[in-house]
Motif scaffolding. Structure first.
Motif, PDB file in Angstrom:
ATOM      1  N   ALA A  20     -18.950  -1.117  22.060  1.00 39.99           N
ATOM      2  CA  ALA A  20     -18.698  -1.494  20.669  1.00 39.99           C
ATOM      3  C   ALA A  20     -18.844  -2.989  20.441  1.00 39.99           C
ATOM      4  N   ARG A  21     -18.684  -3.799  21.480  1.00 40.67           N
ATOM      5  CA  ARG A  21     -18.792  -5.253  21.318  1.00 40.67           C
ATOM      6  C   ARG A  21     -20.245  -5.716  21.226  1.00 40.67           C
ATOM      7  N   THR A  22     -21.126  -5.063  21.971  1.00 36.24           N
ATOM      8  CA  THR A  22     -22.521  -5.524  22.032  1.00 36.24           C
ATOM      9  C   THR A  22     -23.490  -4.606  21.305  1.00 36.24           C
ATOM     10  N   GLY A  23     -23.101  -3.371  21.057  1.00 35.77           N
ATOM     11  CA  GLY A  23     -24.018  -2.412  20.466  1.00 35.77           C
ATOM     12  C   GLY A  23     -25.012  -1.839  21.453  1.00 35.77           C
ATOM     13  N   GLU A  24     -24.846  -2.158  22.750  1.00 32.06           N
ATOM     14  CA  GLU A  24     -25.747  -1.648  23.778  1.00 32.06           C
ATOM     15  C   GLU A  24     -25.272  -0.293  24.283  1.00 32.06           C
ATOM     16  N   GLN A  25     -26.241   0.565  24.626  1.00 34.66           N
ATOM     17  CA  GLN A  25     -25.893   1.874  25.169  1.00 34.66           C
ATOM     18  C   GLN A  25     -25.373   1.721  26.592  1.00 34.66           C
ATOM     19  N   ILE A  26     -24.333   2.480  26.931  1.00 33.56           N
ATOM     20  CA  ILE A  26     -23.742   2.458  28.262  1.00 33.56           C
ATOM     21  C   ILE A  26     -24.255   3.661  29.048  1.00 33.56           C
ATOM     22  N   GLY A  27     -24.937   3.394  30.140  1.00 31.01           N
ATOM     23  CA  GLY A  27     -25.371   4.480  31.012  1.00 31.01           C
ATOM     24  C   GLY A  27     -26.413   5.392  30.388  1.00 31.01           C
ATOM     25  N   MET A  28     -26.597   6.515  31.034  1.00 28.37           N
ATOM     26  CA  MET A  28     -27.589   7.490  30.601  1.00 28.37           C
ATOM     27  C   MET A  28     -27.037   8.323  29.446  1.00 28.37           C
ATOM     28  N   PRO A  29     -27.915   8.896  28.602  1.00 29.03           N
ATOM     29  CA  PRO A  29     -27.439   9.850  27.597  1.00 29.03           C
ATOM     30  C   PRO A  29     -26.818  11.068  28.279  1.00 29.03           C
ATOM     31  N   LEU A  30     -25.809  11.632  27.672  1.00 28.39           N
ATOM     32  CA  LEU A  30     -25.195  12.849  28.182  1.00 28.39           C
ATOM     33  C   LEU A  30     -25.966  14.018  27.587  1.00 28.39           C
ATOM     34  N   THR A  31     -26.725  14.708  28.431  1.00 26.79           N
ATOM     35  CA  THR A  31     -27.599  15.768  27.934  1.00 26.79           C
ATOM     36  C   THR A  31     -27.457  17.017  28.789  1.00 26.79           C
ATOM     37  N   ASP A  32     -27.891  18.104  28.241  1.00 19.61           N
ATOM     38  CA  ASP A  32     -27.927  19.379  28.954  1.00 19.61           C
ATOM     39  C   ASP A  32     -29.016  20.211  28.301  1.00 19.61           C
ATOM     40  N   GLY A  33     -29.994  20.641  29.087  1.00 25.04           N
ATOM     41  CA  GLY A  33     -31.110  21.398  28.541  1.00 25.04           C
ATOM     42  C   GLY A  33     -30.714  22.705  27.905  1.00 25.04           C
ATOM     43  N   ARG A  34     -29.447  23.125  28.100  1.00 19.88           N
ATOM     44  CA  ARG A  34     -28.983  24.388  27.524  1.00 19.88           C
ATOM     45  C   ARG A  34     -28.450  24.230  26.109  1.00 19.88           C
ATOM     46  N   THR A  35     -28.415  22.999  25.564  1.00 19.45           N
ATOM     47  CA  THR A  35     -27.860  22.787  24.237  1.00 19.45           C
ATOM     48  C   THR A  35     -28.935  22.912  23.168  1.00 19.45           C
ATOM     49  N   LEU A  36     -28.476  23.075  21.931  1.00 18.40           N
ATOM     50  CA  LEU A  36     -29.375  23.086  20.774  1.00 18.40           C
ATOM     51  C   LEU A  36     -28.783  22.125  19.746  1.00 18.40           C
ATOM     52  N   GLY A  37     -28.869  20.835  20.036  1.00 15.12           N
ATOM     53  CA  GLY A  37     -28.295  19.840  19.152  1.00 15.12           C
ATOM     54  C   GLY A  37     -26.790  19.736  19.325  1.00 15.12           C
ATOM     55  N   ILE A  38     -26.235  18.575  19.014  1.00 16.17           N
ATOM     56  CA  ILE A  38     -24.795  18.338  19.087  1.00 16.17           C
ATOM     57  C   ILE A  38     -24.256  18.260  17.665  1.00 16.17           C
ATOM     58  N   ASP A  39     -23.356  19.179  17.316  1.00 17.09           N
ATOM     59  CA  ASP A  39     -22.811  19.234  15.961  1.00 17.09           C
ATOM     60  C   ASP A  39     -21.530  18.435  15.804  1.00 17.09           C
ATOM     61  N   SER A  40     -20.761  18.234  16.885  1.00 15.07           N
ATOM     62  CA  SER A  40     -19.432  17.647  16.751  1.00 15.07           C
ATOM     63  C   SER A  40     -19.018  17.035  18.079  1.00 15.07           C
ATOM     64  N   VAL A  41     -18.404  15.837  18.037  1.00 16.49           N
ATOM     65  CA  VAL A  41     -17.861  15.224  19.247  1.00 16.49           C
ATOM     66  C   VAL A  41     -16.405  14.812  19.002  1.00 16.49           C
TER      67      VAL A  41
END
Length: 461
Positions: free
Chosen positions: A290-311
């Motif tokens: 939040a301080r730098t706006g830079e992404q931390i680490g790799m994206p959290l992904t799973d080939g079994r998903t169909l889009g992320i609706d809610s976190v």
């Protein structure tokens, strides 16, 4: 997928998928679309709602459903769900045209869930977004609706608090509640591409609209950054923006990296480090400094998903967890400690050894995985991983893009390697004595039950 004993202490953390802790919540018999996190009877829980219009509670530690589902009137798609409190007691609040409120205290100790209370939305349009908070001594829900208004409701009796708040020029898609200068505020996002701040004590706008997004704003969250109140917004323009609430100015650069609409955001500060969590239609969850706006680490992904609706964000034993609901009816849980330790890359495989055969617990189908994998359309596949619950296969050169072998079987057929099992037993309602855990397998049963058509493979980076 009932029958898998599990707790987080078992150590199931498939690193190729960003330190995801399996099994996922939900599945064919208990689909999930939206989630929130809170405490019920002293334990961290996930509250979910899904296309079957049933609200469920899940134990964050064991990944098991707690008690029976919560039922309420609903004939339309689920749009929003919030965890709140009423006189110190936990409640679940659902926005789905009207508002539905359930008391949660003692839910896991009863066979008969709490009766819902309804707040009827009699204005033109219907409620789309909801968030909970406190205004003075009142427990409140704040809603955004299709009629372009923001409204405040007393959770105790369901009555409106003050007049509707107007200013948005289109549907209000996102709501969050926070505090600014010791006053309760609401932050909202709309299809007019703006973020707006409301002083709920005065019943009016606070400052000017926050502009910069070029497409509808579908997600907002509030929190603190180095002692200052801030809001984060996510938009269909694939970006996130961080706002300083006292001044209304954007903080830092616009956050880019998602390749799809940002549908949900959360603010958190594990170990005092402020972070932003975002979920997108590009199938990924991303973590940002939040301080730098830079992404931390790799994206959290799973080939079994169909889009992320809610976190949603929660702590378990003082350690950070991310819960993300996807388009297939599962809520997947990631360990942020492990994600941070991994850095920008990941191992190519989780399993030390791949089993030669696997039996689908839903269908009884037996898969022989020792030879070539060729689907019924002649496509060549690779057996790339086993997450402790199901084999994962891919038809790409990237081993991280794994689909459940049961799902691939349903979509494209693997007649040469599958011995059909007996008919699956009827679904048995969950009781408080034995709460089954539904893992990420069983996509074939879910697709068949919903009558979905075949589609091209879903691949994510």
């Amino acid at each position: 997928m009932p029958g898998y004993p599990h707790s987080e202490s078992d150590g199931f953390v498939p690193l190729p998928f960003g330190a995801q802790i399996v099994p996922a919540l939900g599945g064919p018999g208990a689909p999930v679309r939206v989630v929130d996190c809170g405490l019920v009877d002293g334990r961290p829980v996930v509250i979910s709602d899904g296309p079957d219009h049933l609200v469920r509670l899940w134990d964050l530690a064991s990944h098991r459903q707690i008690g029976p589902p919560l039922e309420g009137e609903s004939s339309i798609s689920v749009w929003s769900l919030a965890f709140g409190t009423l006189d110190g007691r936990p409640v679940a609040v659902r926005g789905h045209g009207d508002l539905t409120i359930w008391e949660l205290t003692g839910h896991g100790r009863t066979e008969r869930p709490a009766e819902p209370r309804y707040v009827r939305y009699n204005a033109r349009g219907s409620i789309y977004a909801v968030a909970c908070g406190v205004l003075g001594e009142r427990s409140i829900a704040v809603t955004g609706a299709y009629d372009r208004t923001v409204r405040v409701w007393d959770l105790a009796d369901g009555t409106p608090v003050g007049a509707p708040l107007t200013g948005h020029e289109s549907v209000v898609r996102a709501v969050a509640v926070g505090v600014l200068a010791q006053r309760t505020i609401a932050v909202t996002g709309g299809e007019d591409n703006t973020v707006r701040v409301w002083d709920l004590s005065k019943g009016g706008r606070h400052g000017r609209p926050l502009t910069g997004h070029t497409e509808p704003v579908r997600a907002v969250a509030v929190g603190m950054l180095d002692g200052r109140p801030v809001a984060v917004s996510g938009s269909d323009d694939h970006t996130l923006r961080l706002w300083d609430l006292p001044t209304g100015r954007q903080i830092g650069p616009t956050m880019t990296g998602h390749t799809g609409a940002v549908r949900s955001v959360a603010l958190a500060a594990p170990d005092g480090v402020p972070i932003i969590i975002s979920g997108s239609s590009d199938y990924s969850v991303r973590v940002w400094d939040a301080r730098t706006g830079e992404q931390i680490g790799m994206p959290l992904t799973d080939g079994r998903t169909l889009g992320i609706d809610s976190v949603a964000y929660s702590l378990l034993g003082g350690r950070p967890r991310v819960v993300a609901a996807d388009g297939y009816g599962f809520a997947r849980i990631w360990n942020l400690d492990a994600h941070r330790a991994m850095g920008p890359g990941s191992p190519t495989r989780y399993a030390a050894e791949l089993p030669g055969t696997w039996t689908d617990p839903d269908s009884g189908d037996v898969y022989d995985l020792t030879g070539p994998l060729v689907d019924d359309e002649g496509g060549e596949w690779k057996y790339v991983d086993f997450d402790g619950f199901e084999p994962l296969v891919t038809d790409t050169d990237d081993p991280r893009l794994g689909l459940s072998v049961a799902f691939a079987h349903y979509e494209w057929g693997f007649s040469d390697i599958v011995t059909p099992g007996p008919p699956a037993p009827a679904f048995t309602p969950i009781t408080t004595e034995e709460c089954p855990s539904w893992g990420p397998a069983g996509a074939s049963a879910a697709m068949a039950a919903e009558g979905r058509e075949r589609r091209p493979p879903v691949h994510v980076l």
